[in-house]
Design a protein around this motif. Sequence first.
Motif, PDB file in Angstrom:
ATOM      1  N   GLU A  76      22.220 -31.346  44.727  1.00 11.33           N
ATOM      2  CA  GLU A  76      22.930 -31.685  45.016  1.00 11.33           C
ATOM      3  C   GLU A  76      22.576 -32.967  43.383  1.00 11.33           C
ATOM      4  O   GLU A  76      23.312 -33.656  43.420  1.00 11.33           O
ATOM      5  N   GLU A  77      21.057 -32.972  43.528  1.00 15.57           N
ATOM      6  CA  GLU A  77      20.880 -33.824  42.192  1.00 15.57           C
ATOM      7  C   GLU A  77      21.434 -33.631  41.118  1.00 15.57           C
ATOM      8  O   GLU A  77      21.736 -33.464  39.830  1.00 15.57           O
TER       9      GLU A  77
ATOM     10  N   LEU B 223      18.605 -30.505  32.321  1.00 13.03           N
ATOM     11  CA  LEU B 223      18.979 -32.224  32.837  1.00 13.03           C
ATOM     12  C   LEU B 223      17.752 -33.240  32.982  1.00 13.03           C
ATOM     13  O   LEU B 223      19.064 -34.745  32.545  1.00 13.03           O
ATOM     14  N   SER B 224      16.787 -32.703  32.389  1.00 19.34           N
ATOM     15  CA  SER B 224      15.476 -33.986  32.488  1.00 19.34           C
ATOM     16  C   SER B 224      15.990 -34.688  31.254  1.00 19.34           C
ATOM     17  O   SER B 224      15.498 -36.009  30.953  1.00 19.34           O
ATOM     18  N   ALA B 225      16.675 -33.627  30.243  1.00 16.60           N
ATOM     19  CA  ALA B 225      16.906 -34.260  28.562  1.00 16.60           C
ATOM     20  C   ALA B 225      17.378 -35.377  28.447  1.00 16.60           C
ATOM     21  O   ALA B 225      17.501 -35.615  27.190  1.00 16.60           O
ATOM     22  N   LEU B 226      18.533 -34.551  29.220  1.00 20.73           N
ATOM     23  CA  LEU B 226      20.597 -34.860  28.876  1.00 20.73           C
ATOM     24  C   LEU B 226      20.318 -36.432  30.250  1.00 20.73           C
ATOM     25  O   LEU B 226      21.155 -37.067  29.694  1.00 20.73           O
ATOM     26  N   SER B 227      19.377 -37.123  30.499  1.00 19.26           N
ATOM     27  CA  SER B 227      19.400 -37.723  31.106  1.00 19.26           C
ATOM     28  C   SER B 227      18.422 -38.598  30.978  1.00 19.26           C
ATOM     29  O   SER B 227      17.214 -39.028  30.748  1.00 19.26           O
TER      30      SER B 227
ATOM     31  N   LYS C 263      23.308 -42.863  42.622  1.00 19.58           N
ATOM     32  CA  LYS C 263      23.594 -42.421  44.056  1.00 19.58           C
ATOM     33  C   LYS C 263      24.509 -42.458  44.522  1.00 19.58           C
ATOM     34  O   LYS C 263      24.883 -42.150  46.124  1.00 19.58           O
ATOM     35  N   SER C 264      25.950 -43.274  43.518  1.00 19.21           N
ATOM     36  CA  SER C 264      26.825 -43.536  44.847  1.00 19.21           C
ATOM     37  C   SER C 264      27.626 -42.283  44.132  1.00 19.21           C
ATOM     38  O   SER C 264      28.987 -42.154  44.609  1.00 19.21           O
TER      39      SER C 264
ATOM     40  N   ALA D  33      11.375 -28.282  41.512  1.00 23.60           N
ATOM     41  CA  ALA D  33      12.873 -27.282  41.672  1.00 23.60           C
ATOM     42  C   ALA D  33      12.695 -26.516  42.076  1.00 23.60           C
ATOM     43  O   ALA D  33      14.366 -26.218  43.305  1.00 23.60           O
ATOM     44  N   VAL D  34      11.815 -25.115  41.774  1.00 18.58           N
ATOM     45  CA  VAL D  34      12.100 -24.064  42.478  1.00 18.58           C
ATOM     46  C   VAL D  34      11.032 -23.845  42.779  1.00 18.58           C
ATOM     47  O   VAL D  34      10.791 -23.586  44.150  1.00 18.58           O
TER      48      VAL D  34
END
Length: 220
Positions: free
Chosen positions: A118-119, A84-88, A137-138, A99-100
Amino acid sequence: MELSTRRTAGAVKLLLIIHAVLLFAGLYAHLSTYRLYSEMPELYWHLPHPARDVQRFVVLAQMCSFFITAIFFLLWTYRSYRKLSALSDRNLRFSPGWAVGWYFVPIMNLFRPYQVMEEMWKESAPDADPSRIEEGKSRTGSPLLKGWWGLWLLSHLLAGVLGVRPMDPGESALFMFLTGIAGILLCLVTFLLVRAIDQRLAKKRALMERQIREKARAFP
C-alpha cells in the motif's frame, strides 16, 4: 538501478504467466481425478488413469514454479522499495529489507506485506510532492491492492486446509481445483499490480529528472 528494477518486474510478470498456465493445466487433471474417484471410489487405486499421473506431474511443476516466482517477486519488492526510498524525501515506514522480511514473520505476515504494498502504491504516485509529509497519508490505495491481498490469503487458506485436513482423493482433487482457480486469479491481479507500480515508479523517476533539469537551466 532503473534498468535492474524494470528487468526484475519483467521477469516477475513472465513467471506469473507461466505459473498461471501451469495452474490452468492442472484444473483438468484435478477435475478428472475428482470424477474418477466419485464414480468408482473402491476401484480408484487399482485402475490406471492418465489424469492421476498428469496431476502428480503438474502439482510438482506448480510447486517449482511457485517458489521461483516467489523469489523473483520478493526481489522485485526489495528493489522497488529501495528505488522508492531514493525517489522520496519522506521517511518511509519500512526498510527495503523488512519490505521482504515481513512475509516470513508469523502473524505479522497476515497484514504487514499489504501495508508495504500500500505504501509502495501511494508513494509511487508520479505527482506526489515529496516535500509534503502528510500528502502520502491522504492518498487512497487501489482496488488492485485489496484484490491482491484477499486472493493471497484465500489461496493460502485453501492450501493450508489441504495440508492439515485428511481427505480422500476426490475431496483433495476438488480442493486443489478450487485452489488452482484462486491461484490463477491471484497471478492475474499480481501481474497487474506489479505492472502498475513499475510504471508509476518509472514515471515518477522521469518526472523528477525533468524537474532537476528545469531547475538546472533556471539556475545555471
